[in-house]
Write a protein that holds these residues in place. Structure first.
Motif, PDB file in Angstrom:
ATOM      1  N   GLY A 165       0.827  -1.196   0.000  1.00 55.84           N
ATOM      2  CA  GLY A 165       0.000   0.000   0.000  1.00 55.84           C
ATOM      3  C   GLY A 165       0.860   1.245   0.000  1.00 55.84           C
TER       4      GLY A 165
ATOM      5  N   ASP B 130       0.183   5.242   0.998  1.00 59.32           N
ATOM      6  CA  ASP B 130      -0.768   6.212   1.523  1.00 59.32           C
ATOM      7  C   ASP B 130      -0.687   7.523   0.755  1.00 59.32           C
ATOM      8  OD1 ASP B 130      -1.474   4.365   3.415  1.00 59.32           O
ATOM      9  OD2 ASP B 130      -0.289   5.258   5.031  1.00 59.32           O
TER      10      ASP B 130
ATOM     11  N   GLY C 215      -3.875   6.595   5.475  1.00 62.43           N
ATOM     12  CA  GLY C 215      -3.846   5.168   5.758  1.00 62.43           C
ATOM     13  C   GLY C 215      -4.502   4.801   7.073  1.00 62.43           C
TER      14      GLY C 215
ATOM     15  N   ALA D 188       2.096   6.762   8.509  1.00 63.23           N
ATOM     16  CA  ALA D 188       3.036   6.298   7.497  1.00 63.23           C
ATOM     17  C   ALA D 188       4.447   6.224   8.075  1.00 63.23           C
ATOM     18  CB  ALA D 188       3.005   7.242   6.295  1.00 63.23           C
TER      19      ALA D 188
ATOM     20  N   THR E 212      -3.034  10.501  10.953  1.00 64.19           N
ATOM     21  CA  THR E 212      -3.915  10.040   9.884  1.00 64.19           C
ATOM     22  C   THR E 212      -5.234  10.800   9.955  1.00 64.19           C
ATOM     23  OG1 THR E 212      -5.018   8.311  11.163  1.00 64.19           O
ATOM     24  CG2 THR E 212      -2.930   7.725  10.090  1.00 64.19           C
TER      25      THR E 212
ATOM     26  N   ARG F  28     -10.300   5.777   5.414  1.00 66.81           N
ATOM     27  CA  ARG F  28      -9.082   5.135   4.940  1.00 66.81           C
ATOM     28  C   ARG F  28      -9.108   5.168   3.417  1.00 66.81           C
ATOM     29  NH1 ARG F  28      -7.133  -1.170   4.876  1.00 66.81           N
ATOM     30  NH2 ARG F  28      -4.984  -0.768   4.287  1.00 66.81           N
TER      31      ARG F  28
ATOM     32  N   SER G 210      -6.090   4.572   0.830  1.00 64.83           N
ATOM     33  CA  SER G 210      -4.727   4.389   0.333  1.00 64.83           C
ATOM     34  C   SER G 210      -4.748   3.748  -1.046  1.00 64.83           C
ATOM     35  CB  SER G 210      -3.935   3.494   1.288  1.00 64.83           C
ATOM     36  OG  SER G 210      -3.844   4.088   2.561  1.00 64.83           O
TER      37      SER G 210
ATOM     38  N   TRP H 207      -3.282   0.911  -3.385  1.00 66.53           N
ATOM     39  CA  TRP H 207      -2.696  -0.398  -3.087  1.00 66.53           C
ATOM     40  C   TRP H 207      -2.449  -1.157  -4.382  1.00 66.53           C
ATOM     41  CZ3 TRP H 207      -6.046  -3.877  -5.114  1.00 66.53           C
ATOM     42  CH2 TRP H 207      -7.409  -3.574  -5.103  1.00 66.53           C
TER      43      TRP H 207
END
Length: 326
Positions: free
Chosen positions: A127, A129, A230, A234, A242, A251, A253, A255
Motif C-alpha cells: 500500500g 498512503d 492510511g 506512514a 492520519t 481510509r 490508500s 494499493w
C-alpha cells in the motif's frame, strides 16, 4: 449386487479423481516457460517500481523468468483487458492497482472487462498512503481545522485535482463525503507537479498526493503535510496524524496486488501466493519497499478477494455521493 447406478457413481468418482490428478500434475509442472506480469502504468511510478521488485523474487522462487510487461494507456484499462482475456494458465498475471479492479467500472463507460468476474485474486502486495497537503502558512494546523474552515465557507476552498479516476481525488471525495464539507475542484491539472505547485502559488488550498511524490515538497518546506490517509501513520511521515484519527471510518490508500484470469487453477493461485507471501515476510523486502514509499501487506487469496469487494463497495458509494458519471 453392483447395479448400473453403482457403475455411474464409480465412473463419476474416477472422473473426479482423474481431474484432480490432472490439475495437481499441472500445478506441479508449473511453470515450464516464462511468466508475464503485466503492468498498466509507467515504470517510474509506484506500480512499475513495485512490480519490478516482485518479479525477480518470483523468478527465483518459480525457477522461471517472470517478465514485467508494460501495457500502458487508458488508466491501466489496456493492461487489465489483456490479462482478463488471456488463458487461465498462470502465465499471464496482472499487477493491479486499486482502480483496475474497483472504481474504474464506475468512472469509465463500456469497460471492456468485468472486474468482478474476470479475475482471481492472488495476493495483496503493498500500500501507498496519500497525504493531504497545504501551504506552510495555511491557517489550520489539523485536518479538523481544515474541515471546519471548509464547512464554514461552502464551495470557497478548493482542491487541485489531476484526474478523477485516481485514489488521490477519490481520497479527497471520501473526506468531503464523510464530513459534508463542500470543497471546490475547479479544474484538472495536467500532472502531479503542477497540481502541487498550484497550492504553493495559492491558486488552490489543498492537494492530495501519494506520499512518494509529495515527500520532496514536504522535506524542502514548499508544502506542509496536514494528514495521511492510511489506517496507521506512514513510516515515512511518523509525526503526521492520519485522517482516520479524526474522522471515523476514513481510509483511502492506493494499493497494489497480483490477480490472474478467473479460470486459473486454484493450485496455481495458491502456489503464487505462497511464494509472494514468503518474500513479503522477509525484513529486507520492506527495506526495498521503503525506497518507493510503500508498505508491505500480504495475505491469502481469499483475504485479498474480500478486500477488493470491500474497496469496490466503498468507492461505489463515494462516486455516487459525488454525482460523478462516466
Amino acid at each position: 449386487m453392483i447395479t448400473v447406478r453403482h457403475y455411474r457413481v464409480l465412473f463419476a468418482l474416477a472422473a473426479g479423481l482423474l481431474t484432480v490428478g490432472a490439475t495437481d500434475a499441472w500445478a506441479q509442472s508449473y511453470p515450464n516457460k516464462p511468466v508475464q506480469l503485466v503492468v498498466g502504468y509507467p515504470a517510474a511510478g509506484a506500480s512499475g517500481q513495485i512490480a519490478r521488485i516482485i518479479a525477480p523474487a518470483l523468478s527465483q522462487a518459480l525457477g522461471q523468468t517472470v517478465e514485467v510487461v508494460d501495457r500502458l494507456g487508458q488508466d491501466g484499462i489496456l493492461a487489465a483487458t489483456q490479462v482478463a482475456k488471456s488463458p487461465g494458465d498462470g502465465y499471464t498475471l496482472l499487477f493491479t492497482t486499486t482502480g483496475m479492479v474497483t472504481f474504474h467500472q464506475f468512472l469509465h463507460k463500456n469497460l471492456p472487462y468485468n472486474p468482478q468476474q474476470d479475475f482471481a485474486a492472488v495476493s495483496l502486495i503493498a500500500g501507498v498512503d496519500n497525504v493531504l497537503l497545504v501551504k506552510p502558512d495555511f491557517p489550520g494546523q489539523t485536518v479538523a481545522d481544515a474541515v471546519r474552515m471548509a464547512q464554514a465557507a461552502p464551495g470557497k476552498m478548493s482542491y487541485a485535482r489531476v484526474d478523477v479516476a485516481s485514489t488521490n481525488t477519490l481520497a479527497m471525495l471520501l473526506l468531503t463525503t464523510l464530513t459534508g464539507a463542500e470543497i471546490n475542484m475547479p479544474m484538472t491539472w495536467t500532472n502531479v507537479e503542477r497540481s502541487m505547485q498550484a497550492v504553493v502559488d495559492g491558486q488552490v488550498d489543498f492537494s492530495m498526493q501519494n506520499i512518494p511524490a509529495a515527500l520532496p515538497w514536504i522535506r524542502d518546506g514548499r508544502l506542509r503535510a496536514l494528514a495521511t490517509t492510511g489506517r496507521a501513520r506512514a513510516r515515512s511521515l511518523p509525526d503526521v496524524p492520519t485522517i482516520g484519527e479524526t474522522i471515523d471510518g476514513y481510509r483511502a490508500s492506493a494499493w497494489f496486488g497480483v490477480v490472474a484470469p478467473r479460470s486459473t487453477p486454484r493450485e496455481i493461485v495458491r502456489l503464487l501466493n505462497s511464494h509472494i507471501s514468503r518474500f513479503l515476510a522477509q525484513p529486507a523486502t520492506q527495506a526495498l519497499f521503503d525506497q518507493v514509499g510503500a508498505e508491505t501487506i500480504g495475505g491469502t487469496p481469499d483475504e485479498f478477494e474480500a478486500f477488493i469487494q470491500a474497496e469496490r463497495t466503498k468507492w461505489r458509494r463515494v462516486v455516487a455521493a459525488a454525482n460523478i458519471s462516466p
